[in-house]
Design an enzyme around this catalytic site. Sequence first.
Site, PDB file in Angstrom:
ATOM      1  N   ASP A 104      -1.355   7.602   1.355  1.00  0.00           N
ATOM      2  CA  ASP A 104      -1.298   6.211   0.881  1.00  0.00           C
ATOM      3  C   ASP A 104      -2.700   5.600   0.869  1.00  0.00           C
ATOM      4  OD1 ASP A 104       1.408   6.360   0.523  1.00  0.00           O
ATOM      5  OD2 ASP A 104       1.910   5.436   2.452  1.00  0.00           O
ATOM      6  N   LEU A 105      -3.000   4.899  -0.221  1.00  0.00           N
ATOM      7  CA  LEU A 105      -4.353   4.356  -0.417  1.00  0.00           C
ATOM      8  C   LEU A 105      -4.408   2.912   0.076  1.00  0.00           C
ATOM      9  CD1 LEU A 105      -5.027   5.948  -3.913  1.00  0.00           C
ATOM     10  CD2 LEU A 105      -6.069   6.594  -1.721  1.00  0.00           C
ATOM     11  N   HIS A 106      -4.264   2.742   1.405  1.00  0.00           N
ATOM     12  CA  HIS A 106      -4.198   1.389   1.964  1.00  0.00           C
ATOM     13  C   HIS A 106      -5.457   0.577   1.617  1.00  0.00           C
ATOM     14  CE1 HIS A 106      -0.800   2.761   4.342  1.00  0.00           C
ATOM     15  NE2 HIS A 106      -1.529   3.750   4.841  1.00  0.00           N
ATOM     16  N   ASP A 107      -6.601   1.044   2.113  1.00  0.00           N
ATOM     17  CA  ASP A 107      -7.826   0.249   1.942  1.00  0.00           C
ATOM     18  C   ASP A 107      -8.304   0.218   0.489  1.00  0.00           C
ATOM     19  OD1 ASP A 107      -7.721  -0.376   4.600  1.00  0.00           O
ATOM     20  OD2 ASP A 107      -9.171   1.133   5.228  1.00  0.00           O
ATOM     21  N   THR A 116       0.825  -1.230   0.000  1.00  0.00           N
ATOM     22  CA  THR A 116       0.000   0.000   0.000  1.00  0.00           C
ATOM     23  C   THR A 116       0.849   1.266   0.000  1.00  0.00           C
ATOM     24  OG1 THR A 116      -0.250   0.043   2.424  1.00  0.00           O
ATOM     25  CG2 THR A 116      -1.894  -1.191   1.174  1.00  0.00           C
TER      26      THR A 116
END
Length: 306
Positions: free
Chosen positions: A243-246, A198
């Site tokens: 940050d585009l974790h999900d 991610t």
Amino acid sequence: MTTDSRRRALIDTDPGIDDALALLLAWGSPEWTVEVVTVVAGNAPLEACARNVFRLLDLRRPLPAPLVATGAARPLARPLRTAAYHGGDGLGDLPDWPPVEPRVTSVDAPGVIVEAATRYGGSLTIVALGPLTNLALAVERDAAAIRGAGRVVAMGGAVDVPGNVTPDAEFNAHVDPEALARVLDAGVRLDLVPLDATRQVTLEPAALQSALARAPAPFADRVRRVVEYALRMDLAHGRRGMDLHDPLAVGVALDPTLVRWEPVRLAVGPGGQTRRAAGEPNARFAHVVDTPRFLSMFLERLCPAC
Ligand code: BDR
Ligand code: CA
């Protein structure tokens, strides 16, 4: 695409600013019908996370509307730790959300997860975006049903990279390590999306602006203000964006070829460390991301068109 030819998804979530973006991506994806959203405590207390799901449903109005079930208010074996990054209410503390009518169909999210896995079997993708408490309780009730789901994808862990809440642990794993360990031990074929992956997908302010320019003004304005809360913190720490974790977890649940996977055996430490261990793999984890392909999918699907 008819509803029947679409795959079915159940999303377990603790919104959370990146959870909100992940839900918008899921609701903007024609391959899926999101049948159920289950809520778990994590980024904010359970009640706030549930309220956020309804705020987002009212904002985006996906069709068909998913059922919403609430679940665990705290981790399996320790007190809840929430995340200041998302604001006290989980969505950046905007003071002017329209009031929401909670429309919870069940307060037994683990039971609802088991029910959905039993009903839809291989055509169901379960995507977990918060601490794995609800999923661990579902596994405890009926591991075979969860093993029978098409895929189980979870955002969490930090395998070969530093953590984000402690030097060696990622937030979701750190909040409920016992739950992650229980899911790993249950023989579920887990697709883990850790920080290793991610951190390769960063949303920069200019990209968000141009995606939002194509959306109706009230929607665009609300999403911009929610995301700005987190972005401000990232930019203040010298990062390029958020940050585009999900959202990446939803992305790879939709299209597993967006990342390179590595089978791994993971042991969970007491602080939520996800360490490589000897023995048979108990998961596979995402580590190399096709960043441009994921970001264009995300930016194209984030908003309803004007
Ligand atoms: C994870 O922790 C949460 O704060 C985010 O929503 C995401 O699920 C990233 O470590
Ligand atoms: Ca989350």
